[in-house]
Design a protein around this motif. Structure first.
Motif, PDB file in Angstrom:
ATOM      1  N   LEU A 133       0.829  -1.208   0.000  1.00 44.04           N
ATOM      2  CA  LEU A 133       0.000   0.000   0.000  1.00 44.04           C
ATOM      3  C   LEU A 133       0.863   1.257   0.000  1.00 44.04           C
ATOM      4  O   LEU A 133       0.525   2.260  -0.640  1.00 44.04           O
ATOM      5  CB  LEU A 133      -0.929  -0.001   1.215  1.00 44.04           C
ATOM      6  CG  LEU A 133      -1.970  -1.130   1.284  1.00 44.04           C
ATOM      7  CD1 LEU A 133      -2.836  -0.964   2.531  1.00 44.04           C
ATOM      8  CD2 LEU A 133      -2.840  -1.143   0.045  1.00 44.04           C
ATOM      9  N   LEU A 158      -5.382  -1.062   6.223  1.00 44.30           N
ATOM     10  CA  LEU A 158      -5.572   0.305   5.744  1.00 44.30           C
ATOM     11  C   LEU A 158      -6.057   1.224   6.863  1.00 44.30           C
ATOM     12  O   LEU A 158      -5.627   2.380   6.961  1.00 44.30           O
ATOM     13  CB  LEU A 158      -6.570   0.312   4.584  1.00 44.30           C
ATOM     14  CG  LEU A 158      -6.856   1.660   3.926  1.00 44.30           C
ATOM     15  CD1 LEU A 158      -5.569   2.273   3.376  1.00 44.30           C
ATOM     16  CD2 LEU A 158      -7.889   1.523   2.822  1.00 44.30           C
ATOM     17  N   TYR A 202      -2.883   7.829   2.944  1.00 40.49           N
ATOM     18  CA  TYR A 202      -3.574   6.587   2.553  1.00 40.49           C
ATOM     19  C   TYR A 202      -5.061   6.828   2.272  1.00 40.49           C
ATOM     20  O   TYR A 202      -5.842   5.885   2.256  1.00 40.49           O
ATOM     21  CB  TYR A 202      -3.423   5.505   3.627  1.00 40.49           C
ATOM     22  CG  TYR A 202      -2.009   5.030   3.824  1.00 40.49           C
ATOM     23  CD1 TYR A 202      -1.452   4.057   3.005  1.00 40.49           C
ATOM     24  CD2 TYR A 202      -1.212   5.549   4.835  1.00 40.49           C
ATOM     25  CE1 TYR A 202      -0.151   3.617   3.193  1.00 40.49           C
ATOM     26  CE2 TYR A 202       0.079   5.114   5.028  1.00 40.49           C
ATOM     27  CZ  TYR A 202       0.604   4.157   4.197  1.00 40.49           C
ATOM     28  OH  TYR A 202       1.892   3.711   4.378  1.00 40.49           O
TER      29      TYR A 202
END
Length: 511
Positions: free
Chosen positions: A172, A204, A216
């Motif tokens: 990520l 996440l 993010y």
């Protein structure tokens, strides 16, 4: 009517765009980096071209013998020497025993008799006496630049514990853009990583708590929501506002009040909180070093009260033509051979390049000097005195075509006591004067409008009509729609919105 053949003699004039003429035109609009790249390519394919080393403002202390400079000056002929023999400067250096190894020996390192305790430290240093000088690199002493991914990578081990989650977190992080946004959804990531959506969503959620707040995120609304959640300010009214950011962009406050269920005062407070957030949390971490602009022209104040205009010597590549090498090689090949034709073409191209570079510098100097002459009041008194100027005025003054002036002013910069400006900055449209005097520059009028709005108070907000009247009192004739256009171009809201915002700020300060 009978047809017959006839022979006529006609003389006409026409402009033929040869390849060299086209390249000369291209040289005018090249900036410093583009010009350097072009010269490097020409030097690589032309054996008669060389670039002199930058010393003393682009000129060497000792000119290479047997070269023609850009000014056309020719050095003495030394055709009796081999091309690879030591030059006169090198032989003189050997005769005087001025080699580098004999200069400043005291600076080469600590001597045992002077400081025995420092000798071992010197040998242990990178590039010191104990190592080869080839291992010494100044880049080793430059402070490292922390990127966004490096900053996040130091925090991830304290937040994500299991090895599987760390692999997901690393993937990520690699997908973040320069602003800190994640350009993929959970379902897409699950397919790509062959992992469960619940696991990716869990990782996440942990990553979205890292610093800087808002990283993010997959959209602007989510980025702002993350920052408000960390401040414990993400209530239902704020969530409704973030879900309708397009209404906020259109300044449709009446619809926002209905959707969020708040009054005007609460809505202004919510807007103030949103303005305090960072929509690009990763932008403070530079992904690449910023490139500085090298000015092409330098303007300085002269002792007589005028201005001194000069070309920046750092932007003047000194290209030399090796005439001696040409004469040596040309004398050893047949005149009708392909090698001789190749050498003649190289000599022609090399001479053309030196002349074109010299002409380019002279043209830039002419245009810059005329700009400084036209905008003397700006350099002396500031932007409020910037005069309206167009390409035709400068072109007529220096006896050149407007297209030439346009090419010269593209991507060229001028360093002045007022700051660094692109040459095109000084060309602005004119606004008429209602007093019959000189016209006013559009840039100076925009500056006046911005200064007037910044000086207004919450009790006395200027409308566009008020600004038109104030400018008319200063002798500037301008329409209301033009004021509105300039105001919107500077991203300044309307008088109604400014009144609301300044009153809200005044209430918050008094509270």
């Amino acid at each position: 009517m009978a047809l017959s053949a006839s022979l006529l003699l006609r003389q006409t004039q026409s402009l033929v765009m040869t390849p060299q003429l086209m390249q000369s035109i291209q040289l005018l609009q090249m900036n410093f980096l583009e010009l350097n790249n072009f010269i490097a390519q020409e030097v690589e394919k032309n054996p008669l071209l060389e670039v002199a080393g930058p010393a003393n403002g682009g000129q060497s202390d000792f000119e290479p013998q047997g070269f023609d400079g850009a000014d056309g000056g020719k050095s003495p002929d030394r055709s009796d020497e081999a091309p690879l023999q030591p030059s006169r400067v090198e032989r003189l250096s050997e005769a005087l025993d001025t080699g580098v190894e004999n200069v400043f020996q005291d600076d080469a390192g600590p001597r045992k008799a002077d400081a025995p305790e420092l000798l071992q430290q010197w040998k242990s240093m990178p590039g010191g006496a104990g190592e080869s000088s080839e291992g010494y690199d100044l880049d080793d002493f430059v402070a490292g630049q922390v990127t966004l991914k490096d900053h996040l990578g130091r925090q991830i081990p304290f937040t994500v514990t299991s090895e599987t989650e760390r692999l997901i977190a690393r993937h990520l992080t690699d997908m973040l853009d320069e602003n800190g946004y994640l350009g993929a959804e959970v379902g897409e990531l699950a397919v790509r990583l062959n992992a469960a959506q619940e696991d990716i969503a869990t990782v996440l959620a942990k990553l979205q708590e890292l610093d800087p707040p808002g990283v993010y995120a997959r959209s602007l609304s989510e980025c702002l929501a993350i920052q408000l959640r960390l401040k414990n300010r993400l209530d239902p009214a704020m969530s409704a506002l973030l879900a309708n950011l397009e209404l906020l962009a259109r300044r449709d406050f009446s619809s926002l009040k209905k959707i969020c269920g708040v009054d005007e005062e609460d809505l202004l407070d919510m807007l103030g909180e949103i303005r305090a957030l960072d929509p690009k949390p990763g932008s403070s971490f530079e992904s690449a070093p910023s490139e500085s602009i090298i000015p092409d022209v330098i303007v300085k104040a002269a002792p007589d009260g005028g201005w001194t205009v000069e070309i920046n010597p750092d932007t003047l590549p000194r290209v030399l033509v090796n005439q001696t090498y040409y004469e040596k090689v040309a004398g050893s090949v047949a005149k009708q051979s392909a090698d001789h034709a190749f050498l003649a073409e190289c000599l022609q191209n090399a001479n053309w390049l030196t002349r074109s570079l010299d002409q380019r510098a002279k043209t830039i100097m002419k245009v810059a000097t005329e700009i400084v002459r036209q905008q003397d009041a700006f350099f002396a008194q500031g932007i409020a005195h910037l005069r309206p100027l167009n390409l035709k005025t400068v072109a007529d003054a220096i006896k050149m075509h407007e297209s030439t002036v346009s090419r010269v002013t593209s991507n060229k910069y001028m360093l002045t006591p007022r700051g660094l400006f692109e040459l095109k900055y000084f060309f602005t449209v004119s606004l008429g004067s209602n007093e019959g005097g000189d016209a006013h520059s559009a840039e100076s009028v925009r500056h006046r409008i911005k200064a007037m709005i910044q000086a207004e108070t919450a009790d006395k907000i200027l409308s566009d009509d008020d600004i038109v009247e104030a400018l008319a009192g200063a002798g500037i004739e301008i329409a209301r729609r033009t004021v509105a256009k300039y105001r919107e171009a500077m991203n300044i809201p309307s008088s109604v919105q400014r009144r609301r915002e300044k009153r809200a700020i005044a209430r918050s300060v008094s509270a």
